[in-house]
Scaffold this active site. Structure first.
Site, PDB file in Angstrom:
ATOM      1  N   TYR A  62       0.859  -1.180   0.000  1.00 57.74           N
ATOM      2  CA  TYR A  62       0.000   0.000   0.000  1.00 57.74           C
ATOM      3  C   TYR A  62       0.904   1.242   0.000  1.00 57.74           C
ATOM      4  CZ  TYR A  62      -4.630   1.845  -0.137  1.00 57.74           C
ATOM      5  OH  TYR A  62      -5.790   2.448  -0.573  1.00 57.74           O
TER       6      TYR A  62
ATOM      7  N   HIS B 263       3.140   4.489  -0.487  1.00 58.78           N
ATOM      8  CA  HIS B 263       2.884   5.922  -0.576  1.00 58.78           C
ATOM      9  C   HIS B 263       4.203   6.636  -0.862  1.00 58.78           C
ATOM     10  CE1 HIS B 263       4.576   5.892   3.412  1.00 58.78           C
ATOM     11  NE2 HIS B 263       3.605   5.104   3.851  1.00 58.78           N
TER      12      HIS B 263
ATOM     13  N   HIS C 195       7.371   5.470   0.949  1.00 58.84           N
ATOM     14  CA  HIS C 195       8.018   4.288   0.359  1.00 58.84           C
ATOM     15  C   HIS C 195       8.741   4.678  -0.936  1.00 58.84           C
ATOM     16  CE1 HIS C 195       4.492   2.297   2.491  1.00 58.84           C
ATOM     17  NE2 HIS C 195       5.537   1.736   3.056  1.00 58.84           N
TER      18      HIS C 195
ATOM     19  N   GLN D  71       4.077  -9.964  12.823  1.00 60.73           N
ATOM     20  CA  GLN D  71       4.280  -8.729  13.576  1.00 60.73           C
ATOM     21  C   GLN D  71       2.969  -8.068  14.007  1.00 60.73           C
ATOM     22  OE1 GLN D  71       6.439  -6.958  10.083  1.00 60.73           O
ATOM     23  NE2 GLN D  71       5.493  -5.064  10.753  1.00 60.73           N
TER      24      GLN D  71
ATOM     25  N   VAL E 261       8.434  11.262   5.547  1.00 62.66           N
ATOM     26  CA  VAL E 261       7.785  12.059   4.486  1.00 62.66           C
ATOM     27  C   VAL E 261       6.378  12.416   4.980  1.00 62.66           C
ATOM     28  CG1 VAL E 261       7.022  12.104   2.083  1.00 62.66           C
ATOM     29  CG2 VAL E 261       9.145  10.929   2.695  1.00 62.66           C
TER      30      VAL E 261
HETATM   31  O1  PAF Z   1       8.016  -1.103   8.237  1.00 59.87           O
HETATM   32  C1  PAF Z   1       7.384  -2.041   7.686  1.00 59.87           C
HETATM   33  O2  PAF Z   1       6.628  -1.835   6.741  1.00 59.87           O
HETATM   34  C2  PAF Z   1       7.546  -3.439   8.220  1.00 59.87           C
HETATM   35  O3  PAF Z   1       7.658  -3.448   9.612  1.00 59.87           O
HETATM   36  C3  PAF Z   1       8.699  -4.216   7.564  1.00 59.87           C
HETATM   37  C4  PAF Z   1      10.043  -3.583   7.901  1.00 59.87           C
HETATM   38  C5  PAF Z   1       8.514  -4.242   6.069  1.00 59.87           C
HETATM   39  C6  PAF Z   1       8.704  -5.639   8.085  1.00 59.87           C
HETATM   40  O4  PAF Z   1       7.526  -6.298   7.792  1.00 59.87           O
END
Ligand code: PAF
Length: 295
Positions: free
Chosen positions: A42, A44, A47, A71, A186
């Protein structure tokens, strides 16, 4: 040597990804550099900024898009976490990714994990305290991804400043042969830190959530005024509580990257360490995090 393929290639399996990276390294020779941007998709502009930086600094940029179940806590948003492969592909292509790793959960976890990775110390406060087990899940998936991609550099956004501290410490403790590159937060034009979870916010929640960046913006001025850590957290919390929809999880001031408390009576402008001012606040069902690093 820059990868010459214009459109990024989507790769679904670990074997395929490894073979494509090996092929690139063979072709590019010893000077080849591989950059890696792990994400949960997703995508943005935050990223995109990581992908762009990697593309500028490395010959090959690998992006991963994987919503890591490990997680998320039992009552968190794993199921409803926003997913949109087509949109992610377009953002990644525009920003300059070369390979996009999009595995299914079964590819990453073909059987229940019997191995855990726990980074102590830096995970004890902030999101580590509010989301038990979260950083163990992050540590496992990041370790797996780094083992699969074997990048020279891996790029992480400082919006998750604690995550950057955890991963940097883990990479150092375990002698991982990768440079962890922290990248700036950002924000939208109105100050809201970009997050895939911002899509959950109603218009009213989003408008009230602007108080977070407004409060953090005042931090340098309050530190200059002589605030101690408890005074600073008090001022931030009072400002946030002026918004009726805000439900504070934490507002904390810690040293960075050790994430240890600072002496309570010390005016922060006299602190020798870098200081992280971090907060997590719920607006409705959406938990937002934001922070500012001083020094
Ligand atoms: O920051 C994230 O999007 C996640 O914690 C990561 C580092 C991709 C691990 O799943």
């Amino acid at each position: 040597m820059k990868m010459t393929v214009a459109a990024p290639e989507v790769v679904r399996t670990i074997a395929d990804l490894r073979s494509k990276i090996a092929e690139y390294r063979l072709r590019a020779g010893p000077a080849a550099k591989v950059g890696f941007v792990p994400t949960m998709g997703y995508l943005h502009e935050g990223h995109a900024s990581l992908i762009r930086r990697s593309a500028a600094e490395n010959g090959l940029t690998v992006l991963s898009v994987f919503v890591n179940p490990l997680q998320f806590g039992p009552n968190e948003d794993f199921e409803r976490y926003p997913r949109d492969e087509k949109r992610d592909y377009a953002v990644a292509a525009e920003a300059g990714a070369n390979l996009i790793f999009m595995p299914q959960v079964e590819e990453m976890y073909p059987r229940p994990m019997q191995t855990s990775i726990s980074v102590r110390g830096v995970t004890e406060r902030l999101c580590g305290a509010s989301r038990p087990g979260h950083f163990d899940g992050v540590a496992v998936v990041v370790t797996k991804l780094l083992n699969i991609v074997a990048p020279d550099r891996a790029y992480f956004g400082l919006k998750d400043a604690q995550q950057v501290a955890v991963i940097s410490r883990m990479a150092e403790d375990l002698n991982m042969p990768v440079e962890i590159v922290p990248c700036p937060i950002v924000r939208d034009a109105d100050g809201l830190a970009l997050s895939s979870r911002n899509v959950y916010l109603s218009a009213e929640e989003r408008s009230q959530a602007l108080v977070l960046s407004q409060a953090l913006k005042k931090v340098p001025e309050w530190i200059e005024d002589g605030a101690t850590a408890p005074e600073l957290t008090g001022r931030i919390a009072r400002l946030i509580r002026t918004k009726p929809l805000a439900d504070i999880d934490y507002v904390e001031v810690l040293s960075y990257p050790a994430l240890e408390p600072l002496a309570e009576t010390l005016p922060l402008k006299q602190a020798r360490e870098r200081i992280l001012v971090a907060l997590a606040v719920r607006f409705g069902k959406t938990r937002l995090i934001d922070n500012v690093l001083i020094g």
